[in-house]
Scaffold this motif. Sequence first.
Motif, PDB file in Angstrom:
ATOM      1  N   LYS A 119      39.243  90.452  68.219  1.00 47.61           N
ATOM      2  CA  LYS A 119      39.506  91.890  68.130  1.00 47.61           C
ATOM      3  C   LYS A 119      40.285  92.165  66.839  1.00 47.61           C
ATOM      4  CE  LYS A 119      37.908  93.298  72.138  1.00 47.61           C
ATOM      5  NZ  LYS A 119      38.640  93.851  73.249  1.00 47.61           N
ATOM      6  N   ILE A 136      45.321  92.645  77.558  1.00 46.71           N
ATOM      7  CA  ILE A 136      44.104  91.808  77.480  1.00 46.71           C
ATOM      8  C   ILE A 136      43.058  92.405  76.527  1.00 46.71           C
ATOM      9  CG2 ILE A 136      43.139  92.908  79.556  1.00 46.71           C
ATOM     10  CD1 ILE A 136      41.769  90.340  80.280  1.00 46.71           C
ATOM     11  N   ARG A 148      42.290  86.533  81.049  1.00 48.05           N
ATOM     12  CA  ARG A 148      40.940  86.717  81.612  1.00 48.05           C
ATOM     13  C   ARG A 148      40.746  85.762  82.797  1.00 48.05           C
ATOM     14  NH1 ARG A 148      36.430  90.401  79.603  1.00 48.05           N
ATOM     15  NH2 ARG A 148      34.822  89.740  80.993  1.00 48.05           N
ATOM     16  N   PHE A 325      44.488  97.693  83.016  1.00 45.43           N
ATOM     17  CA  PHE A 325      43.436  97.947  84.007  1.00 45.43           C
ATOM     18  C   PHE A 325      43.472  99.413  84.455  1.00 45.43           C
ATOM     19  CE2 PHE A 325      44.056  93.261  85.234  1.00 45.43           C
ATOM     20  CZ  PHE A 325      43.125  92.862  84.301  1.00 45.43           C
ATOM     21  N   ALA A 328      42.121 101.417  81.300  1.00 45.74           N
ATOM     22  CA  ALA A 328      40.695 101.209  80.989  1.00 45.74           C
ATOM     23  C   ALA A 328      39.822 101.580  82.181  1.00 45.74           C
ATOM     24  CB  ALA A 328      40.451  99.760  80.589  1.00 45.74           C
ATOM     25  N   GLY A 329      40.369 101.444  83.378  1.00 47.64           N
ATOM     26  CA  GLY A 329      39.566 101.646  84.577  1.00 47.64           C
ATOM     27  C   GLY A 329      39.422 103.095  84.993  1.00 47.64           C
ATOM     28  N   THR A 332      37.336 105.680  81.125  1.00 49.35           N
ATOM     29  CA  THR A 332      35.908 105.647  80.833  1.00 49.35           C
ATOM     30  C   THR A 332      35.093 106.226  82.001  1.00 49.35           C
ATOM     31  OG1 THR A 332      36.113 103.407  81.648  1.00 49.35           O
ATOM     32  CG2 THR A 332      35.842 103.679  79.273  1.00 49.35           C
ATOM     33  N   VAL A 333      35.547 105.929  83.218  1.00 48.48           N
ATOM     34  CA  VAL A 333      34.768 106.345  84.390  1.00 48.48           C
ATOM     35  C   VAL A 333      34.763 107.872  84.527  1.00 48.48           C
ATOM     36  CG1 VAL A 333      34.627 106.218  86.904  1.00 48.48           C
ATOM     37  CG2 VAL A 333      35.126 104.163  85.597  1.00 48.48           C
ATOM     38  N   LEU A 394      25.060 106.413  79.738  1.00 46.14           N
ATOM     39  CA  LEU A 394      25.867 105.568  78.849  1.00 46.14           C
ATOM     40  C   LEU A 394      25.165 105.310  77.515  1.00 46.14           C
ATOM     41  CD1 LEU A 394      27.336 102.951  81.362  1.00 46.14           C
ATOM     42  CD2 LEU A 394      28.617 104.646  80.053  1.00 46.14           C
ATOM     43  N   PRO A 399      31.316 105.700  76.189  1.00 41.94           N
ATOM     44  CA  PRO A 399      32.693 106.150  76.001  1.00 41.94           C
ATOM     45  C   PRO A 399      33.584 105.166  75.230  1.00 41.94           C
ATOM     46  CG  PRO A 399      32.135 105.970  78.357  1.00 41.94           C
ATOM     47  CD  PRO A 399      31.018 105.356  77.592  1.00 41.94           C
ATOM     48  N   ALA A 400      33.177 103.904  75.160  1.00 44.61           N
ATOM     49  CA  ALA A 400      34.062 102.930  74.500  1.00 44.61           C
ATOM     50  C   ALA A 400      33.259 102.063  73.544  1.00 44.61           C
ATOM     51  CB  ALA A 400      34.740 102.064  75.556  1.00 44.61           C
ATOM     52  N   PRO A 469      26.879  99.545  76.197  1.00 53.01           N
ATOM     53  CA  PRO A 469      28.071 100.374  76.442  1.00 53.01           C
ATOM     54  C   PRO A 469      29.211  99.610  77.112  1.00 53.01           C
ATOM     55  CG  PRO A 469      26.091 101.511  77.119  1.00 53.01           C
ATOM     56  CD  PRO A 469      25.689 100.096  76.862  1.00 53.01           C
ATOM     57  N   PHE A 470      28.914  98.473  77.770  1.00 54.03           N
ATOM     58  CA  PHE A 470      29.999  97.649  78.325  1.00 54.03           C
ATOM     59  C   PHE A 470      30.299  96.481  77.386  1.00 54.03           C
ATOM     60  CE2 PHE A 470      28.252  99.376  82.432  1.00 54.03           C
ATOM     61  CZ  PHE A 470      29.400 100.049  82.843  1.00 54.03           C
ATOM     62  N   ARG A 475      33.851  88.934  75.486  1.00 52.98           N
ATOM     63  CA  ARG A 475      34.780  90.068  75.485  1.00 52.98           C
ATOM     64  C   ARG A 475      34.130  91.330  76.057  1.00 52.98           C
ATOM     65  NH1 ARG A 475      39.620  89.111  72.629  1.00 52.98           N
ATOM     66  NH2 ARG A 475      40.341  90.721  74.060  1.00 52.98           N
ATOM     67  N   ASN A 476      33.157  91.131  76.923  1.00 52.84           N
ATOM     68  CA  ASN A 476      32.544  92.325  77.532  1.00 52.84           C
ATOM     69  C   ASN A 476      33.530  92.958  78.503  1.00 52.84           C
ATOM     70  OD1 ASN A 476      32.569  90.651  79.710  1.00 52.84           O
ATOM     71  ND2 ASN A 476      30.444  90.893  80.241  1.00 52.84           N
ATOM     72  N   ILE A 478      35.456  93.733  81.598  1.00 52.74           N
ATOM     73  CA  ILE A 478      35.731  92.979  82.836  1.00 52.74           C
ATOM     74  C   ILE A 478      35.481  93.868  84.064  1.00 52.74           C
ATOM     75  CG2 ILE A 478      38.197  93.557  83.093  1.00 52.74           C
ATOM     76  CD1 ILE A 478      38.758  90.602  83.655  1.00 52.74           C
TER      77      ILE A 478
END
Length: 540
Positions: A119, A136, A148, A325, A328-329, A332-333, A394, A399-400, A469-470, A475-476, A478
Amino acid sequence: MFISEFPSFSWRQAATAVAAIVLTLLARFLFKLVKQRRRMRGLPGPPYHPVFGHLLIAAKMAAALPPDVHPHHYWYWLRKEYNLGDFYYFDVWPVGPPTLIICNAEVAEQITVKSSLDKHPMVKSFLKQHLGVNNIAAANGAVWKKARTIYNPGFAVSHLMTAIPTIVEDVLTFHDILSKFAESQEVIELEAVAMKLSFDVIGRLVLDMELGSQRGSNILVDAFRRQINYMSSANTWSSPLEGMNPLRRYAISQNSKIIDRFLGDELDRRFANPDEKVLGKSGQRSMLEVAMDTYNAEVRDASSDSSGAMDPEFRQSAIDQIRTFVFAGHDTVSTLISMIFYFLSKIPEARKKACEELDNIFGPDVQATAAKIQEDPYILNRLVFNHAVMKETLRLFPPANTVRVGSPDIFITDPVTNERYPTYDWCVWPDSYVLGRDERYFPKPEAFMPERFLPESPFSSIPAGAWRPFERGPRNCIGSEFGTLEIKVVLALTLRDFEFEPAYDKGDVTVDGEPCYQMLMLSAKPKKGCPGRIKKMTTR
Ligand code: HEM
């Protein structure tokens, strides 16, 4: 020392010293400029100025696009405007990082799957103030690998399924809230409403807590919301000075402490009661439990101090990951939920097919649907068309994205000429928005056609790496499985009862034909929060 011993400086000497410093800095700048501009020789990209690099083109691009767009729109605009190929280099040093943009599925796989570039350091320098230094998402090497490994089991499908029954309850609350908006007919920002749901849902998975943010306020959620406001566009490339404001930095660190304290107290409580089965009403194990399991297995005896306190390093790392988490969780959702409703509002046939699939699997009644999902969460795997709707959304609105740093040993290979090109000292950006609109991979790219993701698609198969999109490789995302499950529950319980009617104004600026373009808010958010009215469906 006596006063008389001070060396005496004349103004002339002081001026000479200042001039020497200025000249040294200027010489360094010029040296770096020449070096930087030379690096671009022979590399593909938009027309290049030997002194200004791509700065003049960047100015033209800035004039063509609204100031708040997400960089996805930059990369797409540049590619179209200058008819660029599978990858291109864009050098706006010293205003921004020199960037290699990848627009080809195979080349994107070379630096994410075949090799996985680290990254980019700017990801960490930005995220650390919001998600902690160990987060992470920005970490590399051993720190990332350890995190991870610890949290992967918490994202195993079998584990995620245990969270579904309580998530159904949160989505039923969302259903109630949509019903009220349907009655009032007020214009809402759908993304903001969906964000409250996604907060509640991620609270279940990560903390096994009922955050209740759809119905009221909560210390943690309020602090996260403030943090997200700090992360907004003002914080990023469009206004870099804002990021330097010391008062703002102070406010961020104070707010961060509230989040840390909340999560730290939770960890301490669970640490103090290792034998207590700290389970919420779902009976599932939260990410906090997953962290405590590792601690108990690997760290507890070795490093608890004599006071019996938790190892501080482990504690801070766990706090950082839980923060990541939660962020990020939910972020995007909520974007994805609002964009699905937005696209389906424009394509009634796709909406109809998605509703038919839900009727076929669950029958027409929403309460019965909820009960069926709670009884057997694996039934969600049967939602093939609804899954395709999510993927198509997506594709058009990822979104990311990932931002990597080049390495001296890793080159990209042009799939046509087989020539190798450098990544070293470039910020490397495989762009899912550009890939998603490439007609080689997605025929009729502007059209919303979920069918392209079905086995019976009218088009030829989509190459690996074209839909990302994921992201892909080690590093996809999680949380991709969890995000997908959540979306399926939302669609199963709301799509047949509500329709969305966007309320953009006629004069609103559009980008790529959309008033609902991608705005930079760290992640890509729909412009104006996706405004519109909720309509109760009377017929399907
Ligand atoms: C629609 C839903 C989602 C999308 C489109 C999405 C997309 C992505 C993307 C593109 C990345 C790579 C970012 C980068 O390389 O900088 C990523 C990473 C990540 N995502 Fe997601 N995500 C989603 C949902 C979730 C959920 C629900 C969670 C957690 C519960 C989550 C947690 C993470 C984490 C922790 C990472 C960093 C992983 C690592 O670096 O090892 N995401 N996501």
